[in-house]
Design an enzyme around this catalytic site. Structure first.
Site, short mmCIF file in Angstrom:
data_model
loop_
_atom_site.label_atom_id
_atom_site.label_comp_id
_atom_site.label_asym_id
_atom_site.label_seq_id
_atom_site.Cartn_x
_atom_site.Cartn_y
_atom_site.Cartn_z
N LYS A 146 0.84 -1.19 0.00
CA LYS A 146 0.00 0.00 0.00
C LYS A 146 0.88 1.25 0.00
CE LYS A 146 1.17 1.54 3.91
NZ LYS A 146 1.85 2.82 3.86
N TYR B 33 -3.19 4.70 7.14
CA TYR B 33 -3.66 3.82 8.22
C TYR B 33 -4.78 4.47 9.02
CZ TYR B 33 0.48 0.97 7.30
OH TYR B 33 1.43 0.18 6.70
#
Length: 364
Positions: free
Chosen positions: A126, A214
């Site tokens: 990611k 996140y």
């Protein structure tokens, strides 16, 4: 640092195993690891070795000495050591069923397409890519090849975040009113010349795509909702050699259909902070650290009483993530962290930057 895969020196973190891992279990998926930086050596490769369903079958690097050293530590034969120039040759290597791309973000789309062209499944670090358009290219390549695409969103497999989500959605704090996340640290005296995370062509806007992602994801899974409106600001200090290309700080307010709000902050120029807090009508849930590699914690506060919640070992997230990928390939298990999720997040990041640039909220 150019926008291409180049051989970098030995990273400043990540240790190799003292002895090669045991022989893979029957049916284990051979994975070629592309890019041998700290995260690949320190987390991705140990995970592939630890999971029952995967093993390191090949390495791909632009640094031959580093590649040879890593390959030897993992018992990878010399003819399974590839360079960025010979990568296409993996198409004829039956030992490799999948590719794990651990390169800078700006390279994800091209290398994912090349991996699918070689007939391999892909797990990609990611953020998925730099733009929604790149994400769409990756999804199209996956569909054209008939191969799986998974984004390595480790927190979806991390016991503390899973427990926190269960508590939050289960009413542990009553009706959720707001979520606050922070993902901050201070970069050293680096510049775009020596850290790819400070290079716009490789990292996009900077901290939001890397570390703030996140918190952004946590705001969604802890509420169980997708935002309908975003209002954001960015900072890029003048005359700071670290931030000539990227933002130092991004702050966003997200509005959810239920009326809940989230404040998401991320910075490369602030004291370290890693938290996801949920505040509701009947209490609060505090996560700090919230999405680290290890040692994540939950504290529930209700009626003025704080209670720690045991949830398991955060370190399990890495092996669980690659096992999920193996199950998707072998058993057809639906992928939780799909390319579509990666695309969703890039569209949200795009909206955050548009809001910051215009100074106005953006409806999603």
């Amino acid at each position: 640092i150019p926008r291409k895969a180049i051989g970098m020196p030995w990273p400043n973190w990540g240790t190799l195993p003292d002895t090669p891992p045991p022989a893979p279990k029957p049916g284990s998926i051979g994975v070629a690891v592309v890019g041998l930086g700290g995260y690949a050596i320190g987390k991705a490769m140990p995970a592939l070795a630890a999971a029952d369903g995967t093993h390191v079958a090949a390495v791909v690097s632009g640094n031959p000495e580093k590649a040879a050293k890593v390959a030897a530590a993992y018992g990878v034969p010399e003819d399974a050591v590839y360079s960025y120039d010979t990568f296409a040759d993996i198409a004829g290597d039956d030992r490799i069923e999948a590719v794990y791309i651990v390169l800078p973000t700006g390279l994800h789309a091209d290398w994912t397409e090349m991996a699918f062209a070689a007939g391999k499944h892909v797990i990609c670090e990611k953020p998925m890519a730099l733009t929604p358009g790149e994400c769409e290219r990756m999804i199209a390549a996956s569909e054209a090849a008939g191969k799986k695409l998974m984004i390595a969103y480790r927190c979806h497999f991390e016991p503390v975040n899973l427990k926190a989500t269960e508590l939050s959605l289960g009413g542990a704090v009553g009706t959720i009113q707001r979520v606050e996340t922070a993902n901050n640290y201070r970069v050293g005296n680096e510049t775009p010349a020596d850290n790819w995370r400070l290079v716009r062509a490789l990292a996009g806007g900077g901290p939001l795509e890397d570390y703030g992602l996140y918190g952004l994801q946590a705001a969604m899974y802890l509420t169980g909702e997708l935002p309908v409106r975003v209002n954001a600001t960015t900072e890029q200090p003048a005359n700071d050699p670290r931030f000539t290309e990227i933002f130092s700080t991004v702050r966003a307010e997200l509005e959810f259909p239920s009326g809940a709000m989230a404040k998401v902050e991320t910075s490369y120029n602030a004291d370290p902070n890693n938290m996801s807090n949920v505040y509701g009508t009947e209490g609060s849930m505090l996560m700090q650290p919230a999405n680290g590699y290890s040692g994540n914690k939950i504290t529930l506060v209700r009626g003025g009483v704080s209670q720690p919640v045991a949830a398991g070992d955060s370190e399990l997230q890495f092996a669980r993530m690659v096992q999920h990928f193996a199950d998707a390939v072998r058993k057809g298990t639906p992928i939780i962290t799909s390319g579509e999720m990666g695309l969703r997040d890039l569209k949200l990041i795009d909206a955050i930057y548009r809001s910051a640039a215009s100074g106005k909220p953006v409806d999603l």
